[in-house]
Design a protein around this motif. Structure first.
Motif, PDB file in Angstrom:
ATOM      1  N   TRP A   1       2.386 -58.245 -11.674  1.00 61.15           N
ATOM      2  CA  TRP A   1       2.785 -57.425 -12.830  1.00 61.15           C
ATOM      3  C   TRP A   1       3.297 -56.057 -12.384  1.00 61.15           C
ATOM      4  CZ3 TRP A   1       0.674 -52.901 -15.105  1.00 61.15           C
ATOM      5  CH2 TRP A   1       1.188 -52.599 -16.376  1.00 61.15           C
TER       6      TRP A   1
ATOM      7  N   SER B   1       7.011 -54.685 -12.958  1.00 60.76           N
ATOM      8  CA  SER B   1       7.279 -53.385 -13.570  1.00 60.76           C
ATOM      9  C   SER B   1       8.294 -52.594 -12.749  1.00 60.76           C
ATOM     10  CB  SER B   1       5.979 -52.576 -13.699  1.00 60.76           C
ATOM     11  OG  SER B   1       5.013 -53.281 -14.442  1.00 60.76           O
TER      12      SER B   1
ATOM     13  N   CYS C   1      11.308 -58.943 -20.015  1.00 66.12           N
ATOM     14  CA  CYS C   1      10.496 -57.949 -20.737  1.00 66.12           C
ATOM     15  C   CYS C   1       9.378 -58.624 -21.530  1.00 66.12           C
ATOM     16  CB  CYS C   1      11.375 -57.113 -21.658  1.00 66.12           C
ATOM     17  SG  CYS C   1      12.479 -55.973 -20.798  1.00 66.12           S
TER      18      CYS C   1
ATOM     19  N   TRP D   1       6.771 -59.602 -19.056  1.00 65.92           N
ATOM     20  CA  TRP D   1       6.028 -58.396 -18.671  1.00 65.92           C
ATOM     21  C   TRP D   1       4.983 -58.059 -19.733  1.00 65.92           C
ATOM     22  CZ3 TRP D   1       5.107 -53.691 -20.901  1.00 65.92           C
ATOM     23  CH2 TRP D   1       4.621 -52.671 -20.072  1.00 65.92           C
TER      24      TRP D   1
ATOM     25  N   ALA E   1       0.951 -58.025 -19.431  1.00 63.33           N
ATOM     26  CA  ALA E   1       0.269 -56.769 -19.744  1.00 63.33           C
ATOM     27  C   ALA E   1      -0.870 -56.999 -20.738  1.00 63.33           C
ATOM     28  CB  ALA E   1       1.271 -55.758 -20.307  1.00 63.33           C
TER      29      ALA E   1
END
Length: 266
Positions: A185, A189, A215, A218, A222
């Motif tokens: 991750w 990023s 995105c 991601w 997250a």
């Protein structure tokens, strides 16, 4: 050196390492970690020579669909071999070595698509490298999630196979999974940040879907990491979120690349 030789050598060494590891697991014995690492390192070295011929045929970087798959597979295997010095991650190699053999052979024998060689500035190349490393670590996390799911299922049904008997404890397997997820991750990023900084039009025609799906992946990872830290997510919930994020990420890269090179021919 003929470019075919390192590809065949890499595939043969990967197959030999897989056979050795499978036979040891079949006998309910742990494989020799040093021997497994040596076979993997030799296979990876041959794989690197193969990639040199495939990625750099002339001017620019030839990163078509199968070359990209081979490159990412080599990065995944390299990261896993490096992790063996500190982590009990050798079970992952039973899945990763066949993947390495398959991708190196596909890159060698399947005709390339319509991808144009990449001749870019260092910032763009750094973005590509970060993306590959992020995909690599998150691919390891995906395989770890699959092994964790198999281990959890067999332990719950009290029928552990020879393979499962050689796994680390469930808690250690979960810790490995989230370690890979955190690393992947963070690299993802940095990849998205470098793309925003160095790619002139991140939402251009051929990058819009890739950017949006990356995105979303991601965001999924997250939320999973937040859920683990704040709510103690584990088990099947962690596995499902991991696989969902990985699917989005693979659609972002390989899905768009497959459509462009082999369907739209652009």
């Amino acid at each position: 050196m003929h470019p075919l030789l390192p590809s065949l050598a890499a595939a043969g060494l990967y197959a030999g390492a897989t056979l050795y590891q499978g036979l040891r697991f079949g006998r309910r014995q742990a494989p020799d970690k040093r021997l497994l690492g040596l076979l993997g390192a030799l296979a990876l070295l041959a794989h690197a020579f193969s990639l040199h011929f495939q990625l750099l045929p002339g001017s620019g970087l030839s990163l078509d669909f199968f070359n990209a798959a081979s490159l990412i597979a080599s990065a995944v295997i390299a990261l896993t071999l490096l992790s063996l010095t500190r982590l009990p991650a050798e079970n992952l190699l039973l899945l990763l070595f066949p993947l390495g053999a398959l991708t190196v052979l596909l890159a060698q024998f399947v005709p390339a698509g319509t991808s144009t060689p990449i001749v870019e500035q260092p910032g763009i190349l750094a973005h590509i490298l970060l993306s590959i490393l992020a995909y690599g670590l998150l691919t390891i996390a995906m395989f770890q999630a699959l092994l964790l799911s198999l281990q959890d299922h067999q332990l719950k049904h009290k029928h552990p196979s020879g393979l499962i008997r050689n796994f680390p404890p469930l808690q250690t397997m979960e810790s490995l999974l989230f370690g890979f997820l955190w690393g992947g991750w963070l690299l993802l990023s940095l990849s998205l940040l470098s793309g925003w900084l160095f790619v002139e039009d991140l939402l251009a025609q051929h990058l819009a879907h890739k950017t949006l799906l990356s995105c979303l992946a991601w965001l999924v990872f997250a939320v999973l990491l937040w859920g683990r830290h704040q709510l103690g997510w584990r088990g099947h919930k962690a596995i499902r979120w991991t696989l969902a994020g990985f699917c989005l990420l693979m659609l972002a890269y390989f899905g768009s690349k497959l459509v462009r090179e082999f369907i739209l021919h652009i």
